[in-house]
Enzyme design. Structure first.
Site, mmCIF file in Angstrom:
data_model
loop_
_atom_site.group_PDB
_atom_site.id
_atom_site.type_symbol
_atom_site.label_atom_id
_atom_site.label_comp_id
_atom_site.label_asym_id
_atom_site.label_seq_id
_atom_site.Cartn_x
_atom_site.Cartn_y
_atom_site.Cartn_z
ATOM 1 N N ASN A 290 -13.370 -15.050 -9.776
ATOM 2 C CA ASN A 290 -14.767 -14.988 -9.356
ATOM 3 C C ASN A 290 -15.584 -13.978 -10.155
ATOM 4 O O ASN A 290 -16.802 -14.127 -10.270
ATOM 5 C CB ASN A 290 -14.853 -14.653 -7.862
ATOM 6 C CG ASN A 290 -14.015 -13.452 -7.478
ATOM 7 O OD1 ASN A 290 -12.810 -13.426 -7.703
ATOM 8 N ND2 ASN A 290 -14.653 -12.455 -6.896
ATOM 9 N N GLN B 156 -14.118 -21.269 -7.103
ATOM 10 C CA GLN B 156 -15.087 -21.097 -8.179
ATOM 11 C C GLN B 156 -15.105 -22.251 -9.174
ATOM 12 O O GLN B 156 -16.068 -22.389 -9.928
ATOM 13 C CB GLN B 156 -14.797 -19.789 -8.929
ATOM 14 C CG GLN B 156 -15.076 -18.533 -8.130
ATOM 15 C CD GLN B 156 -16.545 -18.310 -7.863
ATOM 16 O OE1 GLN B 156 -17.413 -18.947 -8.466
ATOM 17 N NE2 GLN B 156 -16.850 -17.399 -6.953
ATOM 18 N N HIS C 229 -20.408 -23.699 -0.616
ATOM 19 C CA HIS C 229 -21.616 -22.997 -1.047
ATOM 20 C C HIS C 229 -21.552 -22.510 -2.488
ATOM 21 O O HIS C 229 -22.533 -21.971 -3.008
ATOM 22 C CB HIS C 229 -21.938 -21.839 -0.096
ATOM 23 C CG HIS C 229 -21.079 -20.629 -0.236
ATOM 24 N ND1 HIS C 229 -21.469 -19.528 -0.966
ATOM 25 C CD2 HIS C 229 -19.859 -20.322 0.261
ATOM 26 C CE1 HIS C 229 -20.532 -18.601 -0.908
ATOM 27 N NE2 HIS C 229 -19.533 -19.052 -0.168
ATOM 28 N N THR D 209 -14.232 -28.251 17.106
ATOM 29 C CA THR D 209 -15.185 -29.330 16.841
ATOM 30 C C THR D 209 -15.776 -29.178 15.441
ATOM 31 O O THR D 209 -16.217 -28.099 15.049
ATOM 32 C CB THR D 209 -16.308 -29.309 17.887
ATOM 33 O OG1 THR D 209 -15.728 -29.444 19.186
ATOM 34 C CG2 THR D 209 -17.292 -30.447 17.650
ATOM 35 N N CYS E 109 -18.597 0.710 -4.116
ATOM 36 C CA CYS E 109 -19.099 2.056 -3.837
ATOM 37 C C CYS E 109 -18.556 2.523 -2.497
ATOM 38 O O CYS E 109 -18.733 1.847 -1.487
ATOM 39 C CB CYS E 109 -20.623 2.049 -3.818
ATOM 40 S SG CYS E 109 -21.346 3.698 -3.689
#
Length: 383
Positions: A154, A182, A204, A240, A326
């Site tokens: 990725n 990916q 997505h 479901t 971070c």
């Protein structure tokens, strides 16, 4: 006053805009076709037909049979089901192999198995970010249940030699899973060509909505559910079905099947132009990953002398990401980049630029200008 211009979106490996056809296809299943696919009346049958149609569309994109596709909520669930489901089904085997650069959805699941007595072996990568097939072969044992490796990283986009590895694994009686989150929708992907037993699809990442994915399970592969409930998805994934999002995933797969090869070629050309424009203006710019064996849309580069986070903050015209993390105000280098032998101080300069269907030539020109100018402002002056 003019409205502020939106930044150039170069973070398609994080998520992608929904394709217009996906939105249009989903709307009826958010409104009038609201039935439960498990119901026997007409409302349920309409929903079930939509789910079945989407299952066939997903299968067609990766060269599978519809009955080999299970719908899940996301890639993390698919990876958990593949890894933990095989472990549940093969308790007599107690060994799993993965890599040090895999996604946390894989590595954390493997660490959980370690806590339950399984042995997990961790593969290194070479200086281009690829696993060596010979290293895999060295680790395989008669009690190895599963090898799980991501198809494309990725952060760097580097493609692993999954087909070669799968041949070795399956010849020795093991199972092969690849997280193709990916790569599916960005490259032509065939489960037969790869030779895998399980493969993760994430909607997505190529124009479908968030919150829906799929797991390919080759017929005959031993797998047990990790969630308990009713008998949805062949009893392997209770709950479901998210009908509208599944419909959207199906349409995105149908679009990808028609266009993925041409779109990959187009985006590869833009990615390479972005690299050349940046390299011409940033002395010492370095590529992270393999020069060829990587996703056509992904460019991960190290800017000398400047942290990637600072560079992106100084170039608000570009929406991209770094692989660094971070913690308590201190930035740490990406473990994916340092696993390739890059010094942490240099790895901090890494930026991931991932292009997509909405990326244009004008975007590439403007992004290169903005990033190069930001680097010039921030780079330490030679003494």
């Amino acid at each position: 006053m003019n409205a502020p211009t939106e930044p150039i979106y170069l973070d398609h490996n994080a998520t992608t805009p929904l394709l217009p056809g996906v939105v249009d296809a989903m709307v009826p299943y958010l409104r009038e076709h609201f039935g439960n696919p498990s119901s026997s009346h007409v409302y349920g049958r309409r929903a079930r037909e939509a789910v079945d149609r989407a299952r066939a569309q997903v299968a067609a994109l990766i060269g599978a049979a519809p009955e080999e596709i299970l719908f899940v909520a996301h890639g993390t669930e698919a990876n958990n089901l593949a890894i933990r489901g095989v472990a549940e089904a093969l308790p007599e085997k107690w060994d799993v192999v993965t890599s040090v650069i895999d996604h946390p959805a894989t590595t954390e699941t493997c660490r959980a198995l370690e806590n339950h007595g399984w042995r997990v072996r961790w593969l290194p990568v070479d200086d281009t970010g690829r696993v060596r097939v010979s290293d895999v072969v060295t680790l395989l044992r008669s009690y190895t249940a599963l090898v799980t490796l991501m198809h494309a990283n990725n952060e760097t986009g580097v493609l692993q030699p999954i087909a070669e590895i799968a041949r070795e694994v399956r010849a020795r009686g093991g199972l092969m899973h690849t997280d193709a989150a990916q790569s599916v929708g960005k490259l032509p992907v065939s489960v037969e060509a790869l030779g895998v037993d399980l493969l993760t699809v994430v909607g997505h990442k190529f124009g479908a909505p968030k919150g829906v994915g799929a797991l390919y399970v080759r017929k005959g592969t031993p797998l047990r559910p990790v969630l308990r409930g009713a008998g949805h998805e062949r009893g392997l994934r209770p709950g479901t079905e998210n009908v509208a999002s599944i419909v959207g995933l199906g349409v995105a797969c149908e679009v990808a099947l028609r266009t993925v090869a041409a779109e990959a070629a187009r985006v590869r050309g833009l990615r390479d132009e972005l690299w050349e424009r940046l390299r011409a203006r940033v002395p010492g710019l370095a590529l992270n990953g393999h020069p060829v064996e990587r996703l056509p849309n992904t460019l991960n580069v190290r800017f000398p002398g400047v942290p990637g986070s600072a560079l992106l903050a100084a170039a608000p015209e570009v929406a991209a990401s770094t692989g660094s993390a971070c913690h308590a105000g201190e930035e740490s280098a990406s473990s994916v980049i340092t696993a390739m032998g890059v010094e942490p101080s240099e790895a901090l300069g890494s930026v991931r630029l991932s292009l997509g269907r909405t990326t244009t030539h004008e975007d590439v020109v403007a992004a290169a200008d903005a990033l190069a100018a930001a680097w010039k402002r921030l780079a330490p002056t030679p003494r």
